[in-house]
Design an enzyme around this catalytic site. Sequence first.
Site, PDB file in Angstrom:
ATOM      1  N   THR A  73      15.560 -34.482 140.653  1.00 23.20           N
ATOM      2  CA  THR A  73      14.496 -35.344 141.187  1.00 23.20           C
ATOM      3  C   THR A  73      13.218 -34.535 141.416  1.00 23.20           C
ATOM      4  OG1 THR A  73      16.152 -36.696 142.287  1.00 23.20           O
ATOM      5  CG2 THR A  73      13.896 -36.870 143.112  1.00 23.20           C
TER       6      THR A  73
ATOM      7  N   CYS B 217       2.161  -9.155 147.114  1.00 24.31           N
ATOM      8  CA  CYS B 217       3.157  -9.392 146.042  1.00 24.31           C
ATOM      9  C   CYS B 217       2.721  -8.788 144.703  1.00 24.31           C
ATOM     10  CB  CYS B 217       3.434 -10.882 145.836  1.00 24.31           C
ATOM     11  SG  CYS B 217       4.283 -11.625 147.201  1.00 24.31           S
TER      12      CYS B 217
ATOM     13  N   GLN C 294      -4.583 -18.202 140.457  1.00 26.24           N
ATOM     14  CA  GLN C 294      -5.785 -17.939 141.259  1.00 26.24           C
ATOM     15  C   GLN C 294      -7.045 -18.596 140.703  1.00 26.24           C
ATOM     16  OE1 GLN C 294      -5.978 -16.618 144.194  1.00 26.24           O
ATOM     17  NE2 GLN C 294      -3.801 -16.110 144.312  1.00 26.24           N
TER      18      GLN C 294
END
Length: 390
Positions: free
Chosen positions: A256, A346, A182
């Site tokens: 990758t 969350c 954040q």
Amino acid sequence: MNPSGGVIYLDNAATSWPKPPCVMEAMARFTSEIGANPGRSGHRLSVEAGRIVYRTREAVAEFFNAPDPLRVVFGHNATEAINLALKGTLRPGDRVITSSMEHNSTMRPLRALERQGIEVTVVRCSPEGYLSPADVEAAIRRDTVMVALNHASNVVGSLLPVPEVGAIARKHDLLFLVDAAQTGGAYPIDVQGDAIDLLAFTGHKLLYGPTGTGGLIIGDRVDAARLEPIIYGGTGSRSEREQQPDFLPDMCESGTPNVVGLAGLEAAIRWIRERGVEHIRSHEMFLTGQMLRGLKALSPVTVYGGLDLSRQTATISFNITGMQASQAAARLDEEFDIMCRPGLHCTPASHRTIGTFPEGSVRFSFGAFNTAEEVDAVLLAVGKLAQEVR
Ligand SMILES: Cc1ncc(COP(=O)(O)O)c(C=O)c1O
């Protein structure tokens, strides 16, 4: 028309939008003119792709004052970086101190590690979302090896005392992991100056890069020889061996990489540097102040957090009494074209700390492209909803 294409986008803490045009241009250029796999082949397109990855590594290292670009490990997001930092360094019998304002990207791997014999101490923050460095120091015991701290709450924006806790961690010879999801891009961060050993950053929030970019900066005090990768595989280096390379960054970057995303991230960091972190921050904090003042004047609206602009990011949480957060957010979207995020974000731990569990809150989070006119329009909209339940 506003740059967000007609909607008012206040969900920059989830991911920033819109992105600066130079980010799209860099990604389109890579895709149409280069496109190759870096570090895998010797042809010039592959070499050019490798150069882009390295330039982005250098840009990240310089931006956060990392000790060496080779100690920047790229991954997909902050979550992957935090998992690498925790699972890569902690061993059974170790103790970690963390805060009660952590996102599940830290809490969940820690709870999983508890099942493997790692002890977790959660230091409680104040209901405003602040953490006392003295409480962190008081929690240190002989078996403590790490402090893992969120730099800023993704619910109320409160800044946690990173330099102070960094000094404490150094004094007690502990590793210091900072979750900068954040703050990276929105707030100055100095890995070396703030005694940070592990900095997890994400590219797609306030660094204004694309989704699928992020990584971990690994400081000098972390011994690469003792670091356990979380993914093993091809790296394009030491291909004669079946064992994982033992040097950074290759040992932690199998498969990758997201080169198209990294091309965008490099352009995004250049864009931030041209404007200046402080300049973007002062614009966002101006809007945050305007929004906080407006929300506080509305009834029945409760705004959470310390409401101290000098101690927070551009993220605000509130509720309209009598209206569920999810309902308020849905109506802001459907009736007023305002994009925001309701719920628990969350982080049940943070909502328990500020007293909004399990209902959650409505979250507004600003970015560089928001305007004062948008704030006025949002305040009118919230005012209309509040009037209905009064
Ligand atoms: C404080 C905090 N940490 C970690 C994360 C995870 O970031 P990412 O989605 O890049 O994995 C977030 C995302 O919202 C967050 O707010």
